[in-house]
Design an enzyme around this catalytic site. Structure first.
Site, PDB file in Angstrom:
ATOM      1  N   HIS A  50       0.825  -1.220   0.000  1.00 45.38           N
ATOM      2  CA  HIS A  50       0.000   0.000   0.000  1.00 45.38           C
ATOM      3  C   HIS A  50       0.851   1.259   0.000  1.00 45.38           C
ATOM      4  O   HIS A  50       0.356   2.352   0.298  1.00 45.38           O
ATOM      5  CB  HIS A  50      -0.941   0.011   1.217  1.00 45.38           C
ATOM      6  CG  HIS A  50      -2.010  -1.035   1.151  1.00 45.38           C
ATOM      7  ND1 HIS A  50      -2.759  -1.398   2.234  1.00 45.38           N
ATOM      8  CD2 HIS A  50      -2.445  -1.800   0.125  1.00 45.38           C
ATOM      9  CE1 HIS A  50      -3.624  -2.349   1.883  1.00 45.38           C
ATOM     10  NE2 HIS A  50      -3.445  -2.616   0.610  1.00 45.38           N
TER      11      HIS A  50
ATOM     12  N   GLY B 267      -1.959  -9.091  12.631  1.00 42.46           N
ATOM     13  CA  GLY B 267      -2.404  -7.723  12.912  1.00 42.46           C
ATOM     14  C   GLY B 267      -3.206  -7.080  11.807  1.00 42.46           C
ATOM     15  O   GLY B 267      -3.064  -5.883  11.547  1.00 42.46           O
TER      16      GLY B 267
ATOM     17  N   ALA C 229       0.435  -8.793  19.412  1.00 41.06           N
ATOM     18  CA  ALA C 229       1.492  -9.254  18.491  1.00 41.06           C
ATOM     19  C   ALA C 229       2.857  -9.298  19.169  1.00 41.06           C
ATOM     20  O   ALA C 229       3.661 -10.205  18.902  1.00 41.06           O
ATOM     21  CB  ALA C 229       1.542  -8.323  17.278  1.00 41.06           C
TER      22      ALA C 229
HETATM   23  C1  BV8 Z   1      -7.811  -2.362  -5.523  1.00 40.76           C
HETATM   24  C2  BV8 Z   1      -4.001   3.707   2.277  1.00 40.76           C
HETATM   25  C3  BV8 Z   1      -8.214  -2.711  -7.792  1.00 40.76           C
HETATM   26  C4  BV8 Z   1      -2.750   4.011   2.895  1.00 40.76           C
HETATM   27  C5  BV8 Z   1      -5.251   1.692   2.279  1.00 40.76           C
HETATM   28  C6  BV8 Z   1     -12.333  -7.141  -3.918  1.00 40.76           C
HETATM   29  C7  BV8 Z   1     -11.187  -7.263  -4.705  1.00 40.76           C
HETATM   30  C8  BV8 Z   1     -10.409  -6.140  -4.989  1.00 40.76           C
HETATM   31  C9  BV8 Z   1     -10.758  -4.886  -4.473  1.00 40.76           C
HETATM   32  C10 BV8 Z   1     -11.882  -4.768  -3.691  1.00 40.76           C
HETATM   33  C11 BV8 Z   1     -12.670  -5.891  -3.400  1.00 40.76           C
HETATM   34  N1  BV8 Z   1     -13.680  -5.476  -2.620  1.00 40.76           N
HETATM   35  C12 BV8 Z   1     -13.573  -4.154  -2.384  1.00 40.76           C
HETATM   36  C13 BV8 Z   1     -12.492  -3.680  -3.031  1.00 40.76           C
HETATM   37  C14 BV8 Z   1     -12.056  -2.289  -3.057  1.00 40.76           C
HETATM   38  C15 BV8 Z   1     -11.112  -1.928  -1.912  1.00 40.76           C
HETATM   39  C16 BV8 Z   1     -11.487  -2.546  -0.606  1.00 40.76           C
HETATM   40  O1  BV8 Z   1     -10.945  -3.562  -0.224  1.00 40.76           O
HETATM   41  N2  BV8 Z   1     -12.399  -1.893   0.103  1.00 40.76           N
HETATM   42  C17 BV8 Z   1     -12.758  -2.348   1.430  1.00 40.76           C
HETATM   43  C18 BV8 Z   1     -13.136  -1.133   2.266  1.00 40.76           C
HETATM   44  C19 BV8 Z   1     -13.888  -3.357   1.326  1.00 40.76           C
HETATM   45  N3  BV8 Z   1      -9.761  -2.264  -2.248  1.00 40.76           N
HETATM   46  C20 BV8 Z   1      -9.034  -1.388  -2.963  1.00 40.76           C
HETATM   47  O2  BV8 Z   1      -9.492  -0.350  -3.407  1.00 40.76           O
HETATM   48  C21 BV8 Z   1      -7.587  -1.728  -3.245  1.00 40.76           C
HETATM   49  N4  BV8 Z   1      -7.337  -1.531  -4.632  1.00 40.76           N
HETATM   50  O3  BV8 Z   1      -8.384  -3.361  -5.244  1.00 40.76           O
HETATM   51  O4  BV8 Z   1      -7.583  -1.948  -6.793  1.00 40.76           O
HETATM   52  C22 BV8 Z   1      -7.786  -2.186  -9.090  1.00 40.76           C
HETATM   53  C23 BV8 Z   1      -7.834  -3.028 -10.156  1.00 40.76           C
HETATM   54  C24 BV8 Z   1      -7.441  -2.563 -11.379  1.00 40.76           C
HETATM   55  C25 BV8 Z   1      -7.001  -1.247 -11.520  1.00 40.76           C
HETATM   56  C26 BV8 Z   1      -6.963  -0.399 -10.424  1.00 40.76           C
HETATM   57  C27 BV8 Z   1      -7.365  -0.859  -9.199  1.00 40.76           C
HETATM   58  C28 BV8 Z   1      -6.628  -0.794  -2.525  1.00 40.76           C
HETATM   59  C29 BV8 Z   1      -6.592  -1.093  -1.072  1.00 40.76           C
HETATM   60  C30 BV8 Z   1      -5.556  -0.185  -0.379  1.00 40.76           C
HETATM   61  C31 BV8 Z   1      -6.235   1.021   0.176  1.00 40.76           C
HETATM   62  N5  BV8 Z   1      -5.348   1.803   1.001  1.00 40.76           N
HETATM   63  N6  BV8 Z   1      -4.577   2.567   2.950  1.00 40.76           N
HETATM   64  C32 BV8 Z   1      -2.985   4.530   4.273  1.00 40.76           C
HETATM   65  O5  BV8 Z   1      -3.531   5.650   4.395  1.00 40.76           O
HETATM   66  O6  BV8 Z   1      -2.628   3.797   5.192  1.00 40.76           O
HETATM   67  S1  BV8 Z   1      -5.986   0.407   3.091  1.00 40.76           S
HETATM   68  C33 BV8 Z   1      -6.125   0.636   4.782  1.00 40.76           C
HETATM   69  O7  BV8 Z   1      -6.690  -0.572   5.326  1.00 40.76           O
HETATM   70  C34 BV8 Z   1      -4.819   0.703   5.502  1.00 40.76           C
HETATM   71  O8  BV8 Z   1      -3.765   1.150   4.749  1.00 40.76           O
HETATM   72  C35 BV8 Z   1      -4.509  -0.717   5.924  1.00 40.76           C
HETATM   73  O9  BV8 Z   1      -3.364  -1.135   5.260  1.00 40.76           O
HETATM   74  C36 BV8 Z   1      -5.653  -1.480   5.372  1.00 40.76           C
HETATM   75  C37 BV8 Z   1      -6.013  -2.713   6.133  1.00 40.76           C
HETATM   76  O10 BV8 Z   1      -6.280  -2.383   7.484  1.00 40.76           O
HETATM   77  P1  BV8 Z   1      -5.559  -3.250   8.619  1.00 40.76           P
HETATM   78  O11 BV8 Z   1      -4.108  -3.127   8.436  1.00 40.76           O
HETATM   79  O12 BV8 Z   1      -6.131  -4.620   8.631  1.00 40.76           O
HETATM   80  O13 BV8 Z   1      -5.965  -2.437   9.905  1.00 40.76           O
HETATM   81  P2  BV8 Z   1      -7.342  -2.521  10.716  1.00 40.76           P
HETATM   82  O14 BV8 Z   1      -7.384  -1.352  11.629  1.00 40.76           O
HETATM   83  O15 BV8 Z   1      -8.470  -2.755   9.757  1.00 40.76           O
HETATM   84  O16 BV8 Z   1      -7.203  -3.855  11.592  1.00 40.76           O
HETATM   85  C38 BV8 Z   1      -6.210  -3.920  12.590  1.00 40.76           C
HETATM   86  C39 BV8 Z   1      -6.217  -5.339  13.122  1.00 40.76           C
HETATM   87  O17 BV8 Z   1      -5.156  -5.466  14.065  1.00 40.76           O
HETATM   88  C40 BV8 Z   1      -7.486  -5.711  13.859  1.00 40.76           C
HETATM   89  O18 BV8 Z   1      -7.940  -6.977  13.392  1.00 40.76           O
HETATM   90  C41 BV8 Z   1      -7.083  -5.807  15.327  1.00 40.76           C
HETATM   91  O19 BV8 Z   1      -7.741  -6.866  15.998  1.00 40.76           O
HETATM   92  C42 BV8 Z   1      -5.619  -6.123  15.227  1.00 40.76           C
HETATM   93  N7  BV8 Z   1      -4.812  -5.587  16.345  1.00 40.76           N
HETATM   94  C43 BV8 Z   1      -4.945  -4.396  16.968  1.00 40.76           C
HETATM   95  N8  BV8 Z   1      -3.998  -4.286  17.924  1.00 40.76           N
HETATM   96  C44 BV8 Z   1      -3.251  -5.414  17.869  1.00 40.76           C
HETATM   97  C45 BV8 Z   1      -3.762  -6.243  16.862  1.00 40.76           C
HETATM   98  N9  BV8 Z   1      -3.245  -7.445  16.585  1.00 40.76           N
HETATM   99  C46 BV8 Z   1      -2.179  -7.843  17.300  1.00 40.76           C
HETATM  100  N10 BV8 Z   1      -1.624  -7.097  18.273  1.00 40.76           N
HETATM  101  C47 BV8 Z   1      -2.127  -5.888  18.595  1.00 40.76           C
HETATM  102  N11 BV8 Z   1      -1.580  -5.173  19.575  1.00 40.76           N
END
Ligand code: BV8
Length: 243
Positions: free
Chosen positions: A116, A183, A228
Protein backbone atom coordinates in the site's frame (compact mmCIF):
# COMPACT_ATOMS: atom_id res chain seq x y z
CA UNK A 1 -5.43 -28.43 13.97
CA UNK A 2 -1.92 -29.69 14.82
CA UNK A 3 0.76 -27.84 12.90
CA UNK A 4 2.36 -30.00 10.14
CA UNK A 5 6.14 -30.19 9.82
CA UNK A 6 7.19 -27.07 7.89
CA UNK A 7 10.15 -27.83 5.64
CA UNK A 8 12.87 -25.25 6.48
CA UNK A 9 14.05 -25.35 2.88
CA UNK A 10 10.76 -23.87 1.67
CA UNK A 11 9.71 -20.20 1.74
CA UNK A 12 7.36 -18.44 4.14
CA UNK A 13 5.08 -15.49 3.35
CA UNK A 14 4.07 -13.15 6.17
CA UNK A 15 1.31 -10.51 5.76
CA UNK A 16 1.10 -7.71 8.30
CA UNK A 17 -1.44 -4.98 8.99
CA UNK A 18 -1.81 -2.02 11.32
CA UNK A 19 -2.16 -4.27 14.38
CA UNK A 20 1.55 -5.13 14.35
CA UNK A 21 2.40 -1.44 14.79
CA UNK A 22 -0.29 -0.73 17.39
CA UNK A 23 1.99 -1.49 20.37
CA UNK A 24 4.60 0.84 18.84
CA UNK A 25 2.09 3.66 19.32
CA UNK A 26 0.58 3.95 15.80
CA UNK A 27 -3.21 3.96 15.43
CA UNK A 28 -4.98 1.11 13.68
CA UNK A 29 -7.82 1.88 11.25
CA UNK A 30 -10.89 0.00 12.37
CA UNK A 31 -10.37 -0.59 16.08
CA UNK A 32 -12.16 1.73 18.52
CA UNK A 33 -10.75 5.23 18.12
CA UNK A 34 -8.94 4.19 14.94
CA UNK A 35 -8.05 6.36 11.96
CA UNK A 36 -11.35 5.83 10.13
CA UNK A 37 -13.32 6.89 13.22
CA UNK A 38 -11.74 10.37 12.96
CA UNK A 39 -11.83 11.01 9.22
CA UNK A 40 -13.76 9.57 6.24
CA UNK A 41 -11.57 7.33 4.11
CA UNK A 42 -13.44 8.63 1.05
CA UNK A 43 -12.10 12.12 1.82
CA UNK A 44 -8.44 11.28 2.48
CA UNK A 45 -7.60 7.84 0.99
CA UNK A 46 -9.12 7.97 -2.51
CA UNK A 47 -8.06 9.73 -5.75
CA UNK A 48 -11.47 11.44 -5.78
CA UNK A 49 -10.84 12.85 -2.30
CA UNK A 50 -7.44 14.12 -3.44
CA UNK A 51 -8.97 15.83 -6.47
CA UNK A 52 -11.74 17.36 -4.32
CA UNK A 53 -9.51 18.73 -1.56
CA UNK A 54 -5.79 18.05 -2.06
CA UNK A 55 -4.66 20.15 0.91
CA UNK A 56 -6.94 18.14 3.26
CA UNK A 57 -5.28 14.93 2.02
CA UNK A 58 -1.77 16.40 2.22
CA UNK A 59 -2.41 17.47 5.84
CA UNK A 60 -3.82 14.00 6.72
CA UNK A 61 -0.55 12.40 5.60
CA UNK A 62 1.60 15.26 6.98
CA UNK A 63 0.12 14.57 10.44
CA UNK A 64 0.81 10.82 10.13
CA UNK A 65 4.36 11.49 8.83
CA UNK A 66 5.02 13.79 11.82
CA UNK A 67 3.71 11.12 14.24
CA UNK A 68 5.77 8.35 12.66
CA UNK A 69 9.00 10.37 12.94
CA UNK A 70 8.52 11.10 16.66
CA UNK A 71 11.40 9.52 18.69
CA UNK A 72 9.12 7.37 20.89
CA UNK A 73 7.73 5.52 17.87
CA UNK A 74 9.98 2.46 17.61
CA UNK A 75 9.72 -1.10 16.26
CA UNK A 76 8.30 -3.52 18.87
CA UNK A 77 9.28 -7.17 19.60
CA UNK A 78 6.94 -8.39 16.84
CA UNK A 79 8.81 -6.37 14.19
CA UNK A 80 12.15 -7.60 15.54
CA UNK A 81 11.00 -11.25 15.60
CA UNK A 82 10.07 -11.08 11.90
CA UNK A 83 13.47 -9.59 11.05
CA UNK A 84 15.08 -12.51 12.96
CA UNK A 85 12.91 -15.02 11.07
CA UNK A 86 14.12 -13.56 7.76
CA UNK A 87 17.74 -13.88 8.87
CA UNK A 88 17.51 -17.43 10.21
CA UNK A 89 14.88 -19.25 8.09
CA UNK A 90 16.84 -21.15 5.37
CA UNK A 91 13.96 -21.26 2.86
CA UNK A 92 13.52 -17.48 2.78
CA UNK A 93 10.78 -15.14 4.06
CA UNK A 94 8.84 -12.53 2.07
CA UNK A 95 7.20 -9.96 4.33
CA UNK A 96 4.21 -8.29 2.64
CA UNK A 97 2.94 -5.36 4.65
CA UNK A 98 -0.22 -3.31 4.22
CA UNK A 99 1.39 -0.75 6.52
CA UNK A 100 2.93 2.45 5.23
CA UNK A 101 5.14 2.95 8.30
CA UNK A 102 8.86 2.06 8.22
CA UNK A 103 8.98 -0.04 11.40
CA UNK A 104 9.73 -3.33 9.60
CA UNK A 105 12.75 -1.75 7.88
CA UNK A 106 13.94 -0.20 11.13
CA UNK A 107 13.71 -3.63 12.81
CA UNK A 108 15.97 -5.06 10.06
CA UNK A 109 13.57 -6.72 7.58
CA UNK A 110 14.84 -6.44 4.00
CA UNK A 111 12.73 -8.92 1.96
CA UNK A 112 9.79 -6.56 2.27
CA UNK A 113 6.94 -5.37 0.02
CA UNK A 114 4.92 -2.30 0.97
CA UNK A 115 1.84 -3.20 -1.07
CA UNK A 116 0.00 0.00 0.00
CA UNK A 117 3.02 2.27 -0.44
CA UNK A 118 5.18 4.15 2.05
CA UNK A 119 4.41 7.18 4.22
CA UNK A 120 8.04 8.38 4.04
CA UNK A 121 8.01 8.61 0.24
CA UNK A 122 6.23 10.96 -2.19
CA UNK A 123 5.57 10.73 -5.92
CA UNK A 124 5.58 13.56 -8.45
CA UNK A 125 2.62 13.36 -10.82
CA UNK A 126 4.47 15.58 -13.29
CA UNK A 127 7.69 13.54 -13.68
CA UNK A 128 6.74 10.24 -11.93
CA UNK A 129 9.80 10.44 -9.68
CA UNK A 130 9.42 8.61 -6.34
CA UNK A 131 11.58 10.06 -3.56
CA UNK A 132 12.14 9.70 0.20
CA UNK A 133 10.28 12.45 2.09
CA UNK A 134 9.97 13.03 5.86
CA UNK A 135 8.73 16.65 5.86
CA UNK A 136 5.33 18.25 5.29
CA UNK A 137 3.98 18.58 1.73
CA UNK A 138 1.57 21.18 0.33
CA UNK A 139 0.35 21.70 -3.22
CA UNK A 140 2.94 24.52 -3.49
CA UNK A 141 5.87 22.20 -2.72
CA UNK A 142 8.10 22.05 -5.83
CA UNK A 143 9.35 18.67 -7.01
CA UNK A 144 13.14 18.53 -6.39
CA UNK A 145 13.46 16.54 -9.63
CA UNK A 146 11.45 18.56 -12.18
CA UNK A 147 11.19 21.77 -10.14
CA UNK A 148 7.46 22.05 -10.84
CA UNK A 149 4.90 22.54 -8.01
CA UNK A 150 1.40 21.12 -7.66
CA UNK A 151 2.25 17.52 -8.49
CA UNK A 152 3.63 16.02 -5.28
CA UNK A 153 1.41 13.33 -3.65
CA UNK A 154 1.99 10.71 -0.96
CA UNK A 155 3.48 7.50 -2.41
CA UNK A 156 0.52 5.63 -0.93
CA UNK A 157 -2.04 3.31 -2.58
CA UNK A 158 -5.54 4.74 -2.13
CA UNK A 159 -8.84 2.87 -2.43
CA UNK A 160 -9.51 2.18 -6.10
CA UNK A 161 -5.79 2.19 -6.93
CA UNK A 162 -3.79 -0.95 -7.74
CA UNK A 163 -1.60 -2.18 -4.87
CA UNK A 164 2.13 -2.44 -5.60
CA UNK A 165 4.19 -5.51 -6.64
CA UNK A 166 1.15 -7.78 -6.98
CA UNK A 167 2.98 -10.13 -9.40
CA UNK A 168 5.83 -10.63 -6.91
CA UNK A 169 3.30 -11.23 -4.13
CA UNK A 170 1.32 -13.72 -6.25
CA UNK A 171 4.44 -15.71 -7.07
CA UNK A 172 5.42 -15.82 -3.39
CA UNK A 173 1.94 -16.97 -2.34
CA UNK A 174 2.10 -19.74 -4.97
CA UNK A 175 5.40 -21.08 -3.67
CA UNK A 176 5.11 -20.80 0.11
CA UNK A 177 4.63 -23.62 2.62
CA UNK A 178 3.57 -21.31 5.42
CA UNK A 179 1.38 -18.19 5.25
CA UNK A 180 1.16 -16.10 8.43
CA UNK A 181 -1.26 -13.16 8.74
CA UNK A 182 -0.49 -10.76 11.60
CA UNK A 183 -2.40 -7.72 12.91
CA UNK A 184 -4.93 -7.26 10.13
CA UNK A 185 -8.74 -7.19 10.16
CA UNK A 186 -8.92 -8.98 6.81
CA UNK A 187 -11.26 -6.26 5.60
CA UNK A 188 -9.33 -4.73 2.70
CA UNK A 189 -8.79 -6.49 -0.62
CA UNK A 190 -6.83 -7.84 -2.35
CA UNK A 191 -4.71 -8.45 0.81
CA UNK A 192 -7.71 -10.03 2.57
CA UNK A 193 -7.93 -12.54 -0.28
CA UNK A 194 -4.38 -13.88 0.09
CA UNK A 195 -5.30 -16.62 2.58
CA UNK A 196 -8.00 -17.97 0.24
CA UNK A 197 -5.51 -18.00 -2.65
CA UNK A 198 -2.99 -19.95 -0.55
CA UNK A 199 -5.67 -22.42 0.63
CA UNK A 200 -6.79 -23.00 -2.95
CA UNK A 201 -3.35 -24.37 -3.82
CA UNK A 202 -3.56 -26.61 -0.77
CA UNK A 203 0.21 -26.78 -0.22
CA UNK A 204 0.65 -24.40 2.70
CA UNK A 205 -0.25 -24.17 6.37
CA UNK A 206 -2.07 -20.92 7.17
CA UNK A 207 -1.85 -19.12 10.52
CA UNK A 208 -3.56 -16.00 11.92
CA UNK A 209 -1.92 -14.10 14.80
CA UNK A 210 -4.23 -11.26 15.79
CA UNK A 211 -5.76 -9.47 18.77
CA UNK A 212 -9.17 -10.87 17.79
CA UNK A 213 -10.61 -12.96 14.93
CA UNK A 214 -10.37 -11.21 11.55
CA UNK A 215 -13.05 -11.24 8.85
CA UNK A 216 -11.23 -14.23 7.30
CA UNK A 217 -10.59 -16.14 10.56
CA UNK A 218 -12.43 -19.29 9.43
CA UNK A 219 -10.03 -19.66 6.48
CA UNK A 220 -6.94 -20.26 8.64
CA UNK A 221 -5.68 -23.71 9.68
CA UNK A 222 -4.38 -22.27 12.94
CA UNK A 223 -5.04 -19.11 14.94
CA UNK A 224 -3.70 -17.48 18.08
CA UNK A 225 -5.26 -14.37 19.61
CA UNK A 226 -3.42 -11.82 21.71
CA UNK A 227 -0.97 -8.90 21.37
CA UNK A 228 1.49 -9.25 18.49
CA UNK A 229 4.45 -8.29 20.67
CA UNK A 230 3.84 -11.51 22.68
CA UNK A 231 2.52 -13.90 20.01
CA UNK A 232 4.98 -13.20 17.19
CA UNK A 233 8.26 -13.72 19.12
CA UNK A 234 6.87 -16.97 20.58
CA UNK A 235 5.73 -18.15 17.14
CA UNK A 236 9.12 -17.37 15.57
CA UNK A 237 10.96 -19.08 18.46
CA UNK A 238 8.91 -22.23 17.87
CA UNK A 239 9.63 -22.20 14.12
CA UNK A 240 13.35 -21.68 14.57
CA UNK A 241 13.77 -24.11 17.47
CA UNK A 242 12.73 -26.93 15.20
CA UNK A 243 15.57 -26.18 12.70
C1 BV8 B 1 -7.81 -2.36 -5.52
C2 BV8 B 1 -4.00 3.71 2.28
C3 BV8 B 1 -8.21 -2.71 -7.79
C4 BV8 B 1 -2.75 4.01 2.90
C5 BV8 B 1 -5.25 1.69 2.28
C6 BV8 B 1 -12.33 -7.14 -3.92
C7 BV8 B 1 -11.19 -7.26 -4.71
C8 BV8 B 1 -10.41 -6.14 -4.99
C9 BV8 B 1 -10.76 -4.89 -4.47
C10 BV8 B 1 -11.88 -4.77 -3.69
C11 BV8 B 1 -12.67 -5.89 -3.40
N1 BV8 B 1 -13.68 -5.48 -2.62
C12 BV8 B 1 -13.57 -4.15 -2.38
C13 BV8 B 1 -12.49 -3.68 -3.03
C14 BV8 B 1 -12.06 -2.29 -3.06
C15 BV8 B 1 -11.11 -1.93 -1.91
C16 BV8 B 1 -11.49 -2.55 -0.61
O1 BV8 B 1 -10.94 -3.56 -0.22
N2 BV8 B 1 -12.40 -1.89 0.10
C17 BV8 B 1 -12.76 -2.35 1.43
C18 BV8 B 1 -13.14 -1.13 2.27
C19 BV8 B 1 -13.89 -3.36 1.33
N3 BV8 B 1 -9.76 -2.26 -2.25
C20 BV8 B 1 -9.03 -1.39 -2.96
O2 BV8 B 1 -9.49 -0.35 -3.41
C21 BV8 B 1 -7.59 -1.73 -3.24
N4 BV8 B 1 -7.34 -1.53 -4.63
O3 BV8 B 1 -8.38 -3.36 -5.24
O4 BV8 B 1 -7.58 -1.95 -6.79
C22 BV8 B 1 -7.79 -2.19 -9.09
C23 BV8 B 1 -7.83 -3.03 -10.16
C24 BV8 B 1 -7.44 -2.56 -11.38
C25 BV8 B 1 -7.00 -1.25 -11.52
C26 BV8 B 1 -6.96 -0.40 -10.42
C27 BV8 B 1 -7.36 -0.86 -9.20
C28 BV8 B 1 -6.63 -0.79 -2.53
C29 BV8 B 1 -6.59 -1.09 -1.07
C30 BV8 B 1 -5.56 -0.19 -0.38
C31 BV8 B 1 -6.24 1.02 0.18
N5 BV8 B 1 -5.35 1.80 1.00
N6 BV8 B 1 -4.58 2.57 2.95
C32 BV8 B 1 -2.99 4.53 4.27
O5 BV8 B 1 -3.53 5.65 4.40
O6 BV8 B 1 -2.63 3.80 5.19
S1 BV8 B 1 -5.99 0.41 3.09
C33 BV8 B 1 -6.12 0.64 4.78
O7 BV8 B 1 -6.69 -0.57 5.33
C34 BV8 B 1 -4.82 0.70 5.50
O8 BV8 B 1 -3.77 1.15 4.75
C35 BV8 B 1 -4.51 -0.72 5.92
O9 BV8 B 1 -3.36 -1.14 5.26
C36 BV8 B 1 -5.65 -1.48 5.37
C37 BV8 B 1 -6.01 -2.71 6.13
O10 BV8 B 1 -6.28 -2.38 7.48
P1 BV8 B 1 -5.56 -3.25 8.62
O11 BV8 B 1 -4.11 -3.13 8.44
O12 BV8 B 1 -6.13 -4.62 8.63
O13 BV8 B 1 -5.96 -2.44 9.91
P2 BV8 B 1 -7.34 -2.52 10.72
O14 BV8 B 1 -7.38 -1.35 11.63
O15 BV8 B 1 -8.47 -2.75 9.76
O16 BV8 B 1 -7.20 -3.86 11.59
C38 BV8 B 1 -6.21 -3.92 12.59
C39 BV8 B 1 -6.22 -5.34 13.12
O17 BV8 B 1 -5.16 -5.47 14.06
C40 BV8 B 1 -7.49 -5.71 13.86
O18 BV8 B 1 -7.94 -6.98 13.39
C41 BV8 B 1 -7.08 -5.81 15.33
O19 BV8 B 1 -7.74 -6.87 16.00
C42 BV8 B 1 -5.62 -6.12 15.23
N7 BV8 B 1 -4.81 -5.59 16.35
C43 BV8 B 1 -4.94 -4.40 16.97
N8 BV8 B 1 -4.00 -4.29 17.92
C44 BV8 B 1 -3.25 -5.41 17.87
C45 BV8 B 1 -3.76 -6.24 16.86
N9 BV8 B 1 -3.25 -7.44 16.58
C46 BV8 B 1 -2.18 -7.84 17.30
N10 BV8 B 1 -1.62 -7.10 18.27
C47 BV8 B 1 -2.13 -5.89 18.60
N11 BV8 B 1 -1.58 -5.17 19.57
Amino acid sequence: MTRPIISPTRPIVVLTGAGISQESGLDTFRCAGGVWSKVRLEDVATPEGFRRDPELVQEFYNARRRSLTEPHIQPNPAHHALARLEKEWPGGVLLVTQNIDDLHERAGSTQLVHMHGELLKVRCLRCDDIMPWARDVTMDTPCPQCRRAGGIRPHVVWFGEMPLEMDRIGDALDGCVLFVSIGTSGHVYPAAGFVAAVRQRGLAHTVELNLDPSDGASLFNEAQYGPASELVPEFVDELLTGL
